[in-house]
Motif scaffolding. Structure first.
Motif, mmCIF file in Angstrom:
data_model
loop_
_atom_site.group_PDB
_atom_site.id
_atom_site.type_symbol
_atom_site.label_atom_id
_atom_site.label_comp_id
_atom_site.label_asym_id
_atom_site.label_seq_id
_atom_site.Cartn_x
_atom_site.Cartn_y
_atom_site.Cartn_z
ATOM 1 N N PRO A 37 -1.616 -19.202 -18.333
ATOM 2 C CA PRO A 37 -2.796 -18.762 -17.583
ATOM 3 C C PRO A 37 -2.759 -19.271 -16.143
ATOM 4 C CG PRO A 37 -3.368 -20.581 -19.024
ATOM 5 C CD PRO A 37 -1.951 -20.208 -19.360
ATOM 6 N N TRP A 38 -3.487 -18.549 -15.268
ATOM 7 C CA TRP A 38 -3.454 -18.880 -13.836
ATOM 8 C C TRP A 38 -4.848 -19.157 -13.274
ATOM 9 C CZ3 TRP A 38 -4.219 -18.485 -8.656
ATOM 10 C CH2 TRP A 38 -3.176 -18.858 -7.797
ATOM 11 N N ALA A 39 -5.840 -18.342 -13.640
ATOM 12 C CA ALA A 39 -7.191 -18.519 -13.104
ATOM 13 C C ALA A 39 -8.210 -17.975 -14.091
ATOM 14 C CB ALA A 39 -7.341 -17.818 -11.750
ATOM 15 N N MET A 40 -9.490 -18.353 -13.890
ATOM 16 C CA MET A 40 -10.542 -17.864 -14.766
ATOM 17 C C MET A 40 -11.862 -17.821 -14.003
ATOM 18 S SD MET A 40 -11.371 -21.156 -17.236
ATOM 19 C CE MET A 40 -12.601 -20.256 -18.175
ATOM 20 N N THR A 41 -12.775 -16.999 -14.516
ATOM 21 C CA THR A 41 -14.140 -16.967 -14.009
ATOM 22 C C THR A 41 -15.058 -16.598 -15.155
ATOM 23 O OG1 THR A 41 -15.550 -16.155 -12.206
ATOM 24 C CG2 THR A 41 -14.160 -14.526 -13.301
ATOM 25 N N LEU A 70 -0.192 -12.689 -11.680
ATOM 26 C CA LEU A 70 -1.556 -12.215 -11.495
ATOM 27 C C LEU A 70 -2.363 -13.473 -11.248
ATOM 28 C CD1 LEU A 70 -3.641 -9.919 -11.530
ATOM 29 C CD2 LEU A 70 -3.881 -10.293 -13.995
ATOM 30 N N MET A 71 -3.047 -13.540 -10.121
ATOM 31 C CA MET A 71 -3.536 -14.822 -9.621
ATOM 32 C C MET A 71 -5.039 -14.971 -9.805
ATOM 33 S SD MET A 71 -0.963 -15.044 -6.369
ATOM 34 C CE MET A 71 0.788 -15.350 -6.683
ATOM 35 N N ASP A 72 -5.760 -15.041 -8.727
ATOM 36 C CA ASP A 72 -7.169 -15.389 -8.808
ATOM 37 C C ASP A 72 -8.007 -14.232 -9.336
ATOM 38 O OD1 ASP A 72 -9.138 -17.262 -8.601
ATOM 39 O OD2 ASP A 72 -9.195 -17.321 -6.425
ATOM 40 N N VAL A 73 -9.168 -14.573 -9.889
ATOM 41 C CA VAL A 73 -10.148 -13.573 -10.330
ATOM 42 C C VAL A 73 -11.533 -14.158 -10.066
ATOM 43 C CG1 VAL A 73 -10.000 -14.401 -12.735
ATOM 44 C CG2 VAL A 73 -10.989 -12.154 -12.233
ATOM 45 N N VAL A 74 -12.374 -13.396 -9.353
ATOM 46 C CA VAL A 74 -13.688 -13.865 -8.933
ATOM 47 C C VAL A 74 -14.669 -12.703 -9.022
ATOM 48 C CG1 VAL A 74 -15.027 -14.920 -7.063
ATOM 49 C CG2 VAL A 74 -12.613 -15.524 -7.347
ATOM 50 N N LEU A 75 -15.874 -12.956 -9.529
ATOM 51 C CA LEU A 75 -16.896 -11.921 -9.582
ATOM 52 C C LEU A 75 -17.473 -11.690 -8.196
ATOM 53 C CD1 LEU A 75 -18.880 -12.940 -12.804
ATOM 54 C CD2 LEU A 75 -16.784 -11.584 -12.607
ATOM 55 N N SER A 106 -6.350 -11.036 -7.335
ATOM 56 C CA SER A 106 -5.172 -11.059 -6.472
ATOM 57 C C SER A 106 -3.915 -11.205 -7.299
ATOM 58 C CB SER A 106 -5.277 -12.202 -5.460
ATOM 59 O OG SER A 106 -5.310 -13.453 -6.115
ATOM 60 N N GLY A 107 -2.781 -10.900 -6.675
ATOM 61 C CA GLY A 107 -1.506 -11.049 -7.362
ATOM 62 C C GLY A 107 -0.349 -10.735 -6.442
ATOM 63 N N SER A 108 0.841 -11.064 -6.890
ATOM 64 C CA SER A 108 2.065 -10.840 -6.115
ATOM 65 C C SER A 108 2.688 -9.508 -6.514
ATOM 66 C CB SER A 108 3.056 -11.986 -6.352
ATOM 67 O OG SER A 108 3.210 -12.248 -7.744
ATOM 68 N N ILE A 109 3.139 -8.768 -5.519
ATOM 69 C CA ILE A 109 3.717 -7.442 -5.748
ATOM 70 C C ILE A 109 4.964 -7.261 -4.893
ATOM 71 C CG2 ILE A 109 1.531 -6.358 -6.410
ATOM 72 C CD1 ILE A 109 1.337 -5.234 -3.558
ATOM 73 N N THR A 110 5.717 -6.231 -5.237
ATOM 74 C CA THR A 110 6.902 -5.845 -4.473
ATOM 75 C C THR A 110 6.549 -4.671 -3.566
ATOM 76 O OG1 THR A 110 8.350 -6.573 -6.260
ATOM 77 C CG2 THR A 110 9.286 -5.049 -4.661
ATOM 78 N N GLY A 111 7.061 -4.686 -2.349
ATOM 79 C CA GLY A 111 6.804 -3.600 -1.410
ATOM 80 C C GLY A 111 7.857 -3.586 -0.321
ATOM 81 N N GLU A 112 7.605 -2.804 0.701
ATOM 82 C CA GLU A 112 8.556 -2.679 1.791
ATOM 83 C C GLU A 112 8.780 -4.032 2.464
ATOM 84 O OE1 GLU A 112 9.213 -0.153 5.957
ATOM 85 O OE2 GLU A 112 7.478 0.259 4.659
ATOM 86 N N GLY A 113 10.026 -4.465 2.531
ATOM 87 C CA GLY A 113 10.375 -5.732 3.150
ATOM 88 C C GLY A 113 10.538 -6.878 2.179
ATOM 89 N N GLY A 141 -3.097 -16.798 -2.506
ATOM 90 C CA GLY A 141 -3.891 -15.763 -3.163
ATOM 91 C C GLY A 141 -5.224 -16.210 -3.723
ATOM 92 N N ARG A 142 -5.820 -17.283 -3.202
ATOM 93 C CA ARG A 142 -7.128 -17.715 -3.675
ATOM 94 C C ARG A 142 -8.258 -16.997 -2.919
ATOM 95 N NH1 ARG A 142 -7.820 -20.104 -8.645
ATOM 96 N NH2 ARG A 142 -6.138 -21.567 -9.048
ATOM 97 N N ILE A 143 -9.382 -16.809 -3.623
ATOM 98 C CA ILE A 143 -10.510 -16.024 -3.138
ATOM 99 C C ILE A 143 -11.778 -16.871 -3.162
ATOM 100 C CG2 ILE A 143 -11.939 -13.969 -3.583
ATOM 101 C CD1 ILE A 143 -9.504 -12.894 -5.232
#
Length: 380
Positions: free
Chosen positions: A43-47, A97-102, A115-122, A163-165
């Motif tokens: 697990p990574w985060a909770m709310t 898959l990182m933070d989760v906030v209401l 929030s989370g990490s993804i692959t994209g251009e670059g 990636g914190r909110i």
């Protein structure tokens, strides 16, 4: 704890768990009792939801709805359900898959930010999303998920996403942390969001009045010179606190103020991993020093500022999960000042600290690439 798994196909796959009284253990030398509530998968985060259930993110890209039954300060999990609608996550290395906030006003709008990490251009980077929590016969899901923001630029590598909110106390703005992705110099680059605290509107746009636009910085930037920012939270007075991992030494708790430069990689109370020196923070160097730093490190995970009644002696203090230190760390906050408090050995890497509806303190064990437990800490 006895775990029974019901295998099913589709979104309604549910894990039932029965807990026994022996899962609650008084901790020798600790002013709280620890209850193991459930085993999770990295697990990574909770709310917490308003009704006492919780949303939990897991490293590999899953979000779970966790059904919690509580009685006489003890809790057990009766079921977990996967939450559908999550975008594809790149979980390599420190990715997750990182933070989760209401959202502010969740009771009426049902919006969830994550929030989370993804692959994209670059290469890879951290992104911010928003979706509406819907529960019906198809199971819990996030509908209308939209990407609100992604870090700039995407780069190669698997580290320091952050990636914190956190939402401002008035509910008008969203603060989002972007790590410097182990690239050092982006933290000082005004044209990159890496190594920064960002202030956004609730739609993910640059917030009006951000302090560095006139100096040529990207319009989202609130503060800069950060490394790997894995905790951010407001206290009751509206002060914004942040913690980040230093290099070899120099983990920090910072009071975040608009427009300030916090020094990385030009100033740190630690050293580079290859042993080369980094100048310490010192008066007159132009960099905002941390309020508290650790050497040796604690490897700070999540950050929570306590406001509950169960532990009145700690009201207003910050709690930090220790990863490599396998600890729960308390920092005493006094206005805009901070001082080290307790550091309790928890015997496992602590990724997340959260306050429960009844004032209990909840912890997520990191687990690395394996199982991690959800713990509840209550007053003895």
């Amino acid at each position: 704890m006895i775990r029974k798994t019901l295998f099913a196909i589709g979104l309604l796959t549910t894990t039932l768990l029965a807990s026994t009284a022996c899962s609650a253990q008084p901790a020798a030398g600790k002013p709280f009792k620890e209850t193991v509530v459930v085993d999770l998968d990295s697990p990574w985060a909770m709310t917490f939801l308003p009704d006492g259930r919780a949303l939990v993110t897991e490293k590999d890209g899953r979000m779970l709805m966790v059904f919690i039954a509580s009685k006489d300060r003890t809790s057990s999990v009766t079921a977990t359900m996967p939450v559908a609608g999550i975008p594809k996550i790149d979980s390599g290395g420190q990715g997750a898959l990182m933070d989760v906030v209401l959202a502010p006003g969740f009771a009426s709008n049902k919006l969830v930010y994550f929030s989370g990490s993804i692959t994209g251009e670059g290469g890879k980077g951290v992104a911010l999303w928003r979706g509406k929590l819907v529960e019906d016969s198809r199971g819990p899901r996030l509908d209308g998920v939209e990407e609100l923001f992604r870090a700039r630029p995407f780069v190669e590598g698997n580290g320091h996403y952050s990636g914190r909110i956190a939402f401002s106390p008035d509910g008008k703005y969203l603060f989002f942390t972007n790590g410097e992705r182990q690239k050092f110099t982006p933290a000082q680059d005004p044209k990159m969001t890496l190594g920064k605290v960002l202030r956004l509107t609730l739609d993910g746009k640059p917030a009006p009045g951000n302090p560095l636009v006139s100096k040529g910085f990207e319009p989202e930037i609130w503060s800069y010179g950060h490394r790997n920012l894995l905790g951010i939270a407001f206290d009751k007075a509206g002060n914004l606190w942040e913690q980040e991992m230093g290099p070899k030494g120099g983990d920090e708790v910072n009071l975040i103020k608009p427009g300030l430069n916090y020094g990385w990689p030009n100033a740190s109370n630690g050293s580079n991993y290859d042993g080369t020196d980094i100048p310490d923070h010192k008066p007159g160097d132009g960099y905002e020093p941390p309020k508290v730093f650790w050497n040796p490190v604690i490897s700070p995970g999540g950050l929570m500022i306590y406001s509950g009644a169960m532990f009145p002696q700690w009201k207003g203090d910050a709690f930090i999960g220790g990863l490599s230190s396998k600890s729960l760390v308390r920092v005493h906050l006094n206005g805009t000042n901070a001082a080290k408090g307790d550091q309790w050995d928890m015997g496992a890497r602590i990724r997340e600290v959260e306050q429960g509806p009844d004032g209990a303190i909840w912890l997520l064990e990191d687990g690395g690439d394996s199982q991690g437990r959800l713990l509840k800490l209550t007053a003895k």
